[in-house]
Design an enzyme around this catalytic site. Structure first.
Site, PDB file in Angstrom:
ATOM      1  N   ASP A   1      26.595  40.401  41.378  1.00 27.90           N
ATOM      2  CA  ASP A   1      27.304  39.133  41.569  1.00 27.90           C
ATOM      3  C   ASP A   1      27.971  38.763  40.241  1.00 27.90           C
ATOM      4  O   ASP A   1      27.316  38.286  39.314  1.00 27.90           O
ATOM      5  CB  ASP A   1      26.314  38.045  42.015  1.00 27.90           C
ATOM      6  CG  ASP A   1      26.994  36.688  42.216  1.00 27.90           C
ATOM      7  OD1 ASP A   1      28.208  36.590  41.941  1.00 27.90           O
ATOM      8  OD2 ASP A   1      26.303  35.744  42.637  1.00 27.90           O
ATOM      9  N   VAL A   2      29.286  38.997  40.175  1.00 33.05           N
ATOM     10  CA  VAL A   2      30.001  38.769  38.906  1.00 33.05           C
ATOM     11  C   VAL A   2      30.197  37.283  38.600  1.00 33.05           C
ATOM     12  O   VAL A   2      30.697  36.927  37.528  1.00 33.05           O
ATOM     13  CB  VAL A   2      31.375  39.490  38.888  1.00 33.05           C
ATOM     14  CG1 VAL A   2      31.187  40.997  38.812  1.00 33.05           C
ATOM     15  CG2 VAL A   2      32.242  39.092  40.073  1.00 33.05           C
TER      16      VAL A   2
ATOM     17  N   TYR B   1      45.975  31.263  44.121  1.00 34.58           N
ATOM     18  CA  TYR B   1      45.655  32.621  43.674  1.00 34.58           C
ATOM     19  C   TYR B   1      46.192  32.858  42.263  1.00 34.58           C
ATOM     20  O   TYR B   1      45.462  33.287  41.358  1.00 34.58           O
ATOM     21  CB  TYR B   1      46.243  33.644  44.657  1.00 34.58           C
ATOM     22  CG  TYR B   1      46.162  35.078  44.195  1.00 34.58           C
ATOM     23  CD1 TYR B   1      44.936  35.710  44.025  1.00 34.58           C
ATOM     24  CD2 TYR B   1      47.318  35.811  43.924  1.00 34.58           C
ATOM     25  CE1 TYR B   1      44.860  37.034  43.588  1.00 34.58           C
ATOM     26  CE2 TYR B   1      47.255  37.127  43.494  1.00 34.58           C
ATOM     27  CZ  TYR B   1      46.027  37.738  43.318  1.00 34.58           C
ATOM     28  OH  TYR B   1      45.957  39.037  42.888  1.00 34.58           O
TER      29      TYR B   1
ATOM     30  N   LEU C   1      41.463  49.509  44.396  1.00 32.79           N
ATOM     31  CA  LEU C   1      41.507  50.097  43.063  1.00 32.79           C
ATOM     32  C   LEU C   1      40.205  50.817  42.726  1.00 32.79           C
ATOM     33  O   LEU C   1      40.217  51.901  42.145  1.00 32.79           O
ATOM     34  CB  LEU C   1      41.819  49.007  42.038  1.00 32.79           C
ATOM     35  CG  LEU C   1      42.274  49.453  40.662  1.00 32.79           C
ATOM     36  CD1 LEU C   1      43.347  50.526  40.723  1.00 32.79           C
ATOM     37  CD2 LEU C   1      42.743  48.252  39.859  1.00 32.79           C
TER      38      LEU C   1
ATOM     39  N   ALA D   1      37.995  40.635  42.546  1.00 36.77           N
ATOM     40  CA  ALA D   1      38.901  39.481  42.608  1.00 36.77           C
ATOM     41  C   ALA D   1      38.934  38.917  44.016  1.00 36.77           C
ATOM     42  O   ALA D   1      38.622  39.613  44.982  1.00 36.77           O
ATOM     43  CB  ALA D   1      40.315  39.891  42.190  1.00 36.77           C
TER      44      ALA D   1
ATOM     45  N   GLY E   1      36.915  48.100  46.668  1.00 31.93           N
ATOM     46  CA  GLY E   1      38.294  47.692  46.955  1.00 31.93           C
ATOM     47  C   GLY E   1      39.263  48.848  46.794  1.00 31.93           C
ATOM     48  O   GLY E   1      38.870  49.988  46.535  1.00 31.93           O
TER      49      GLY E   1
ATOM     50  N   LYS F   1      44.001  33.337  38.796  1.00 30.69           N
ATOM     51  CA  LYS F   1      44.122  34.606  38.057  1.00 30.69           C
ATOM     52  C   LYS F   1      44.551  34.347  36.603  1.00 30.69           C
ATOM     53  O   LYS F   1      44.078  35.026  35.683  1.00 30.69           O
ATOM     54  CB  LYS F   1      45.110  35.551  38.748  1.00 30.69           C
ATOM     55  CG  LYS F   1      44.601  36.151  40.058  1.00 30.69           C
ATOM     56  CD  LYS F   1      43.394  37.060  39.875  1.00 30.69           C
ATOM     57  CE  LYS F   1      43.764  38.402  39.284  1.00 30.69           C
ATOM     58  NZ  LYS F   1      42.555  39.290  39.161  1.00 30.69           N
TER      59      LYS F   1
ATOM     60  N   THR G   1      41.484  38.140  46.537  1.00 30.78           N
ATOM     61  CA  THR G   1      42.886  38.571  46.663  1.00 30.78           C
ATOM     62  C   THR G   1      43.580  38.097  47.941  1.00 30.78           C
ATOM     63  O   THR G   1      44.727  38.443  48.170  1.00 30.78           O
ATOM     64  CB  THR G   1      42.982  40.108  46.604  1.00 30.78           C
ATOM     65  OG1 THR G   1      42.150  40.660  47.636  1.00 30.78           O
ATOM     66  CG2 THR G   1      42.537  40.639  45.257  1.00 30.78           C
TER      67      THR G   1
END
Length: 287
Positions: free
Chosen positions: A39-40, A129, A14, A63, A12, A133, A65
């Site tokens: 795979d988180v 979202y 970041l 994430a 991504g 989060k 997003t």
């Protein structure tokens, strides 16, 4: 000897920014993963991966997003934004691994009109979202041994899809565009946030439990941001201001999301953070 750090969401904006500055921090050896390599949302996968090396810390950039899409894709958004931080926290705690997690201004409702402090407990997300989060943040506080949660806003970079790239594309294709002017915040250059993340690693101890805010300095509306992009790219596309209700996006946006960065500056002993216009110039130069 360099310390091993796992970066999730490595492809991504970041993650790409962290890759670009990695050589500036020889004390750390960064391992980048994305969904195809880790795979988180699967605790077994996380456990196996963390057993491969002696990791010092995890930086969770993974994430969901897509803010508008999340309104109809709540199950996946919840798994990635809410459940995954919990699983990472549980597995990190077992191994005394520190956790740095990236969160968002969307955990606030945007009704304040003064910079929002990370000590302000009035989180009140209005979108799927934002709600997922916030769930991720709360799970980290419950299950992680040592953590830093960094909330950011209006992230852009030379990598991936973002507002900057969309404006440049539209600026080349159209004579004029409409951009909302009743949403106010501070743009964040991904490389500047990446630098701050690396500094945070140096400060981690077994008892670290911090919620911090990072954006670039200065305040603008999306309309101001768009106009500055057109100016710096010498694009002859007129930008007209409109209200959010005219834009009619599926997910509600915070109308005011200026984040107070003083606690982060104090924590890192940072004298200054670059102004958003300086960072935008730097990013456009690198495109």
């Amino acid at each position: 000897m360099s310390k091993n750090v796992l970066i999730t969401g490595g492809n991504g904006q970041l993650g790409s920014a962290l890759k670009s500055i990695e050589n500036n921090f020889p004390n750390y050896c960064l391992t980048f993963t994305d969904f195809d390599t880790l795979d988180v949302t699967n605790q077994g996968d996380i456990s196996k991966f963390l057993d491969k090396k002696d990791f010092f810390a995890i930086v969770n950039c993974a994430a969901y997003t897509q803010v508008d899409k999340a309104e109809e894709d709540e199950v996946l958004a919840q798994r990635l934004n809410g459940e995954a931080p919990k699983l990472l926290s549980i597995e990190a705690k077992k191994r005394n691994i520190h956790l740095i997690h990236i969160s968002t201004d969307y955990v606030f409702d945007g009704t304040k009109n003064t910079p929002i402090s990370p000590l302000d407990n009035t989180t009140n997300p209005k979108s799927v979202y934002g709600k997922t989060k916030l769930e991720g943040e709360e799970n980290i506080k419950l299950f992680a041994q040592s953590y830093i949660i960094i909330r950011t806003a209006w992230l852009y970079s030379q990598w991936g899809g973002n507002f900057l790239k969309t404006m440049i594309r539209l600026g080349k294709e159209k004579d004029s565009i409409n951009v909302v002017y009743d949403q106010v915040g501070s743009p964040s250059l991904a490389e500047d946030l990446a630098f701050v993340i690396m500094l945070c690693l140096d400060r981690m101890t077994i008892s670290t439990k911090e919620v911090l805010h990072f954006t670039n300095e200065g305040v603008c509306s999306w309309y101001d941001f768009a106009r500055k992009i057109m100016e710096l790219k010498n694009l002859n596309c007129k930008v007209f201001p409109i209200l959010s209700k005219e834009f009619n996006a599926p997910a509600p946006r915070p109308s005011y999301s200026v984040l107070d960065k003083q606690p982060l500056k104090d924590f890192l002993q940072l004298e200054e953070i670059p102004h958003w216009e300086e960072s935008l110039k730097k990013c456009i130069k690198n495109l």
